[in-house]
Design an enzyme around this catalytic site. Sequence first.
Site, short mmCIF file in Angstrom:
data_model
loop_
_atom_site.label_atom_id
_atom_site.label_comp_id
_atom_site.label_asym_id
_atom_site.label_seq_id
_atom_site.Cartn_x
_atom_site.Cartn_y
_atom_site.Cartn_z
N THR A 11 -5.08 -6.04 -5.55
CA THR A 11 -4.36 -4.92 -6.18
C THR A 11 -2.92 -5.30 -6.51
O THR A 11 -2.46 -5.13 -7.65
CB THR A 11 -4.37 -3.70 -5.23
OG1 THR A 11 -5.73 -3.38 -4.94
CG2 THR A 11 -3.69 -2.51 -5.85
N VAL A 12 -2.20 -5.84 -5.53
CA VAL A 12 -0.77 -6.10 -5.74
C VAL A 12 -0.56 -7.30 -6.66
O VAL A 12 0.27 -7.26 -7.59
CB VAL A 12 -0.03 -6.30 -4.39
CG1 VAL A 12 1.47 -6.50 -4.63
CG2 VAL A 12 -0.26 -5.12 -3.46
N ILE A 130 9.05 2.49 -3.53
CA ILE A 130 10.32 3.17 -3.21
C ILE A 130 11.36 2.13 -2.77
O ILE A 130 11.10 1.37 -1.84
CB ILE A 130 10.16 4.15 -2.02
CG1 ILE A 130 8.96 5.06 -2.20
CG2 ILE A 130 11.44 4.93 -1.80
CD1 ILE A 130 8.65 5.89 -0.96
N GLU A 184 -5.86 -0.33 2.69
CA GLU A 184 -5.87 -1.74 3.07
C GLU A 184 -7.29 -2.28 2.91
O GLU A 184 -8.26 -1.52 2.86
CB GLU A 184 -5.45 -1.88 4.54
CG GLU A 184 -4.03 -1.46 4.81
CD GLU A 184 -3.03 -2.28 4.01
OE1 GLU A 184 -2.91 -3.49 4.24
OE2 GLU A 184 -2.36 -1.70 3.14
N LYS A 199 5.21 -1.01 9.25
CA LYS A 199 6.33 -0.60 8.41
C LYS A 199 7.49 -0.07 9.26
O LYS A 199 8.65 -0.35 8.97
CB LYS A 199 5.87 0.43 7.39
CG LYS A 199 4.91 -0.17 6.35
CD LYS A 199 4.21 0.90 5.56
CE LYS A 199 3.26 0.31 4.52
NZ LYS A 199 2.35 1.31 3.97
N GLY A 297 -0.35 1.50 -4.22
CA GLY A 297 -0.92 1.43 -5.57
C GLY A 297 -0.39 0.20 -6.30
O GLY A 297 0.66 -0.34 -5.97
N1 HSE Z 1 -2.50 0.85 2.54
C1 HSE Z 1 -1.11 1.08 2.34
C2 HSE Z 1 -0.87 2.58 2.21
C3 HSE Z 1 -0.67 0.34 1.12
O1 HSE Z 1 -1.84 3.32 2.03
O2 HSE Z 1 0.26 3.02 2.32
C4 HSE Z 1 0.82 0.28 0.93
O3 HSE Z 1 1.45 -0.40 1.96
#
Ligand code: HSE
Length: 397
Positions: A11-12, A130, A184, A199, A297
């Site tokens: 995705t990224v 963000i 994920e 995070k 996303g």
């Molecule tokens: N799986 C993570 C989420 C992706 O849903 O926030 C972004 O870090």
Amino acid sequence: MSKIAILGLGTVGTGVAKVVAENSRQIERRLGEPLSVKAILVRHFQEGPWRQLMTDDFDKIEQDQEIRVVVETIGGVGAAYEYTKRALSAGKHVVTANKQLVAEKGCELLELARRKNVNYLFEASVGGGIPVLHPMTQCLSANRIDEVYGILNGTTNYILTRMVRTGSFFSDALREAQAKGYAEADPSADVNGTDAGRKICILADLAFGRQVRPEDVPLEGISRLSLRDVKVAGRAGYRIKLLGRAIRLSGGGRTAYVAPHLVPEDHPLANVEDVYNAVMVRGNATGEVMFYGKGAGELPTASACVSDVIEALEHNGRREDIGWTEDPEGFVDPLEVQTRFYFRIEGSLTDAALAFGQVEVLSEDGETGFLTERISGHEARELSRNLNVLACLRVLG
Ligand code: HSE
């Protein structure tokens, strides 16, 4: 012409390739020269617009002097860790969205980048699109950061929103989040709080300047959350949100944890819905500052990665303002923190009052839902030990 390589085409990685191609004019204006993707490391070759750029040989990327930035989007701490070390050692900047790698090995990788006079940048690792790490470390640098907390996982926020708004089943909402590319590779990392935990570690590391080890951070996800609690909380003026919190404690300690909370409806986090994330940073001079946007996303996350690429290429030398010491000393069990608790018990209001003294009743219909006064997590455990507890959640505020 500046050239980059992308490791991984999920995705990224796909988002990074798209943003570089679609925003090429704008990026060129900023850099003063075009930016292009020279190679994409994949395990399996696939047909598609980037077929000619694909390689399965990292050596080629490592040895290619034209490639100045490597964007690591593999994820995890296996190959991603190895390739990041090799790219930095080869004098290339590395940009990533890989929160697991940053949370676990960030200190070491930043030190390696420092020695090699290159950047290791990871804005995309927290909050997707963000901007939060840059503002926190640059624009808020005059502050002592006392607390960082927020909605840090888009998948679980999406699931909670669907459950509340449309009464969707957990499993259906999770499938939708996966289809949208939010989850994920192993979505249990979203659901059980692991992703938000990584995070909050990164935010705490940067905010407090000392390592918070992921293994020290207690995690509670949303899988045991019941629609009953969502409804009881809703009728009483609260929304249930999965929050990561990192708090500087008086006396010099610090703590961090992830857990679902009752958030008062008038709090700005209460209305953060769908895939949106929001991070509140409390500085001793600014008070609370809120960062809000899409937390997952393809394109939002790629936006943060490509901005880091631009920064790495623009910068003559390194950013010196990101980093922390590896010493985990001073981490305190979050059960020490005092807060109000929501309980739902199989029992009466009298049972609740006998255990906790003064309580605020939210529901009474065979079961009793109530809020306690401010107590520590240890006290909450101790005082509820003889009750039949169906749910126990912290209250924000
Ligand atoms: N799986 C993570 C989420 C992706 O849903 O926030 C972004 O870090």
